[in-house]
Design an enzyme around this catalytic site. Sequence first.
Site, PDB file in Angstrom:
ATOM      1  N   ASP A  65       1.068  -1.170   0.049  1.00 44.59           N
ATOM      2  CA  ASP A  65       0.060   0.128  -0.070  1.00 44.59           C
ATOM      3  C   ASP A  65       0.878   1.266  -0.128  1.00 44.59           C
ATOM      4  O   ASP A  65       1.322   1.735   0.997  1.00 44.59           O
ATOM      5  CB  ASP A  65      -0.847  -0.072   1.317  1.00 44.59           C
ATOM      6  CG  ASP A  65      -1.731   1.111   1.262  1.00 44.59           C
ATOM      7  OD1 ASP A  65      -2.331   1.530   0.146  1.00 44.59           O
ATOM      8  OD2 ASP A  65      -2.028   1.814   2.315  1.00 44.59           O
ATOM      9  N   GLU A  79      -0.896  -1.288  -5.186  1.00 44.27           N
ATOM     10  CA  GLU A  79      -2.168  -0.461  -5.186  1.00 44.27           C
ATOM     11  C   GLU A  79      -1.879   0.509  -6.513  1.00 44.27           C
ATOM     12  O   GLU A  79      -0.859   1.390  -6.447  1.00 44.27           O
ATOM     13  CB  GLU A  79      -2.575   0.345  -4.071  1.00 44.27           C
ATOM     14  CG  GLU A  79      -4.012   1.042  -4.219  1.00 44.27           C
ATOM     15  CD  GLU A  79      -4.441   1.740  -2.947  1.00 44.27           C
ATOM     16  OE1 GLU A  79      -5.268   1.141  -2.298  1.00 44.27           O
ATOM     17  OE2 GLU A  79      -4.078   2.843  -2.835  1.00 44.27           O
ATOM     18  N   ASP A  89      -2.987   1.281   6.795  1.00 52.52           N
ATOM     19  CA  ASP A  89      -2.044   0.754   5.784  1.00 52.52           C
ATOM     20  C   ASP A  89      -1.428  -0.444   5.721  1.00 52.52           C
ATOM     21  O   ASP A  89      -1.143  -1.274   4.882  1.00 52.52           O
ATOM     22  CB  ASP A  89      -0.582   1.830   5.797  1.00 52.52           C
ATOM     23  CG  ASP A  89      -1.156   3.198   5.851  1.00 52.52           C
ATOM     24  OD1 ASP A  89      -1.455   4.012   4.944  1.00 52.52           O
ATOM     25  OD2 ASP A  89      -1.165   3.841   7.106  1.00 52.52           O
TER      26      ASP A  89
END
Length: 193
Positions: free
Chosen positions: A7, A68, A141
């Site tokens: 992330d 991501e 996160d």
Amino acid sequence: MRVMGVDPGLTRCGLSVIEGGTGRKVIALDVDVVRTPADMDLAERLLLIADAAEYWMDTHKPTVVAVERVFAQNNVRTAMGTAQAGGVIALGAARRGIPVAFHTPSQVKSAVTGNGTADKNQVTAMVTRILGLQTKPTPADAADALALAICHCWRAPMMERMAKAEAAAAEQKKRYDAKLKQIRKEAAVAKKG
């Protein structure tokens, strides 16, 4: 399949590694968040993130890195930092010959919760349940990095089947076009003769 989920972010970059087995069985191996100070030079922040991610790649030996995909955000500065962090991690993976897959936030949310618009609490709750964790991964996160890895484990077989089907269709079209060209050529020769 061993997946490193990322992330990306400049202030907080979530890193995770999970092992995917048959079906939907996944096991968390490690999760952490790399933090960089906002007052630090951008290049130095990216170097800290890259060093941490590369250490994880060298230590955990993932077969794929799932990152991501940044596609739109209201804050352009945040989007740029997120994209830059993801970029240095993708570069580190490429240097090691590790494939990189990008997943949008809605793909990740949909894979993990069944709802592409799920909020962070829903994602964290489902990640905790899916992995059978005793406590919720924090901060968000960390949970998002785990969700990315889970998403890839569950989507990769489908993506592979689709790629094979597309390749087979392209090959079939190529053979059809060649056959059609030959028929037209033979028809032109017959017409002249």
